[in-house]
Design an enzyme around this catalytic site. Structure first.
Site, mmCIF file in Angstrom:
data_model
loop_
_atom_site.group_PDB
_atom_site.id
_atom_site.type_symbol
_atom_site.label_atom_id
_atom_site.label_comp_id
_atom_site.label_asym_id
_atom_site.label_seq_id
_atom_site.Cartn_x
_atom_site.Cartn_y
_atom_site.Cartn_z
ATOM 1 C CD GLU A 157 60.323 -14.570 1.150
ATOM 2 O OE1 GLU A 157 59.195 -14.831 0.669
ATOM 3 O OE2 GLU A 157 61.059 -13.683 0.702
ATOM 4 C CD GLU A 197 60.288 -15.264 -3.764
ATOM 5 O OE1 GLU A 197 59.703 -14.235 -4.177
ATOM 6 O OE2 GLU A 197 59.759 -16.092 -2.999
#
Length: 402
Positions: free
Chosen positions: A311, A229
């Site tokens: 995710e 991320e």
């Protein structure tokens, strides 16, 4: 965490998605049923039970190179040994599960219907002190290769997330505190020479141990993530490219690399590595799945964007002193059903988490934000420059694809 050919897979019902979510929620609530104790690959669903149409992963018999094994992308599909393949994965963290329970948790994941697991490797868990002497032996609780081998024996493929930053709600996002002792002003997660030297040395100790476990060599590792991320933190493409090159140097040129960021333009523009790694997304319940996957596709070359939520948040974290986080089961199941039905029932998903485990000792992480009045955050000049450069690059890519 920061916060079969097309049409042949069949339809995934909301009931099937709900069954998967409920099973995940009670994953650790009871001892494994007796039928789970037999060979996992021989286990069959109960009569009338829901089918998610996942493809089982064969357990590797050797770790030698095998040119007939491949995991690639073609026509916006994952291809395992030349056959279209859908990943239905779940996150398990070996560092949060005592090693005598690894086989139990992985067996539960397989019985849940998953065909892969995704795991982080926390740098500070393995190297609490600087220098080669600071790397603890890769044995016992830190035998990450052993965990991966066990997953393979259970018939599970592996998605590896070696960082160097992992977030994971883990102390300092997996970065060792001694980095700050060496140079408190050193920018972390960057191309700063001191940071790269430390990260390169760490990966030089870790990745050669895991290279024999890649899928092409007979092991279960099918994909390796670059950073984590990163679009929420920085936008240095040279830094990401350095990491990607280092992974391939240690693990082979054929290994499939990926990045993940939230399903919005700015973090994807900042954290993706066009041409160097598959861009994927993460999101939670009530997300517009088709919109998220369309955005993911805009950041990948034509034909190279299998829809993949790396995710999918089956729950959420709870900070100390807060009321326990709560997710509506119906929302979780409904959006999961949308994911599994997306792209003509070919989209892939990873449940975050499949089993949360336990933060032992002082290893739980913390979220700290520097805010201005009214809760607004102001990027610094360098962050602003990187954001604008990333957005311009994204606009150019979209124009080229039109």
């Amino acid at each position: 965490m920061a916060r079969a050919p097309a049409g042949a897979a069949g339809c995934v019902t909301l009931g099937a998605a709900m069954a998967l979510c409920v099973a995940s929620a009670i994953f650790l609530a009871a001892a494994p049923p007796r039928q789970w104790q037999r060979g996992v690959q021989d286990a069959q669903p109960a009569a009338g039970g829901p089918s998610l149409h996942t493809t089982p992963a064969a357990a590797p018999s050797t770790i030698s190179s095998n040119s007939s094994r491949s995991f690639t992308i073609s026509n916006d599909r994952f291809m395992k040994d030349g056959t279209p393949f859908r990943l239905v994965s779940g996150s398990l963290h070996y560092n949060r599960i005592p090693p005598d329970l690894w086989a139990d948790r992985l067996g539960r994941a397989r019985a849940l219907g998953l065909n892969a697991v995704q795991l982080y490797v926390p740098w500070n868990w393995h190297q609490p002190q600087p220098g080669p002497q600071g790397v603890l032996p890769f044995e016992g609780w830190r035998d990450v290769a052993g965990f991966i081998r066990t997953a393979g024996e259970m018939g599970l493929l592996v998605l590896l997330r070696p960082g160097p930053y992992i977030c994971a709600e883990w102390e300092f996002g997996g970065l060792p505190a001694w980095l700050l002792q060496q140079d408190p002003a050193m920018p972390l997660r960057s191309g700063h020479p001191a940071f790269l030297a430390a990260a390169d040395a760490w990966w030089g100790a870790l990745l050669p141990q895991l290279a024999p476990l890649t899928y092409e060599r007979g092991g279960p590792i099918i994909m390796v993530q670059v950073e984590n991320e990163y679009g929420y933190y920085g936008g240095s493409k040279p830094y990401l490219r350095h990491l990607a090159d280092l992974i391939r140097q240690h693990m082979g040129q054929q290994v499939l690399l990926y990045t993940v960021d939230g399903a919005s333009v700015l973090p994807l523009a900042m954290g993706s590595l066009p041409g160097g790694a598959l861009t994927t997304v993460d999101f939670g319940p009530t997300t517009d799945v088709d919109k998220a996957f369309a955005l993911q596709k805009s950041f990948n070359p034509p034909g190279k964007s299998p829809p993949f939520c790396v995710e999918y948040y089956t729950g959420w974290l709870t900070h100390w002193g807060e009321r326990m986080a709560h997710s509506e089961a119906a929302d979780v199941a409904r959006t999961l059903a949308d994911i599994l039905a997306a792209a003509n029932n070919t989209a892939s998903v990873n449940l975050y988490m499949a089993a949360g485990g336990t933060n032992f000792g002082p290893w739980a992480g913390a979220n700290v934000f520097q805010k201005l009045a009214h809760g607004q955050q102001l990027p610094g000049p360098e962050q602003w420059r990187l954001q604008q450069a990333a957005l311009r690059q994204q606009q150019q890519q979209q124009q080229q694809q039109q």
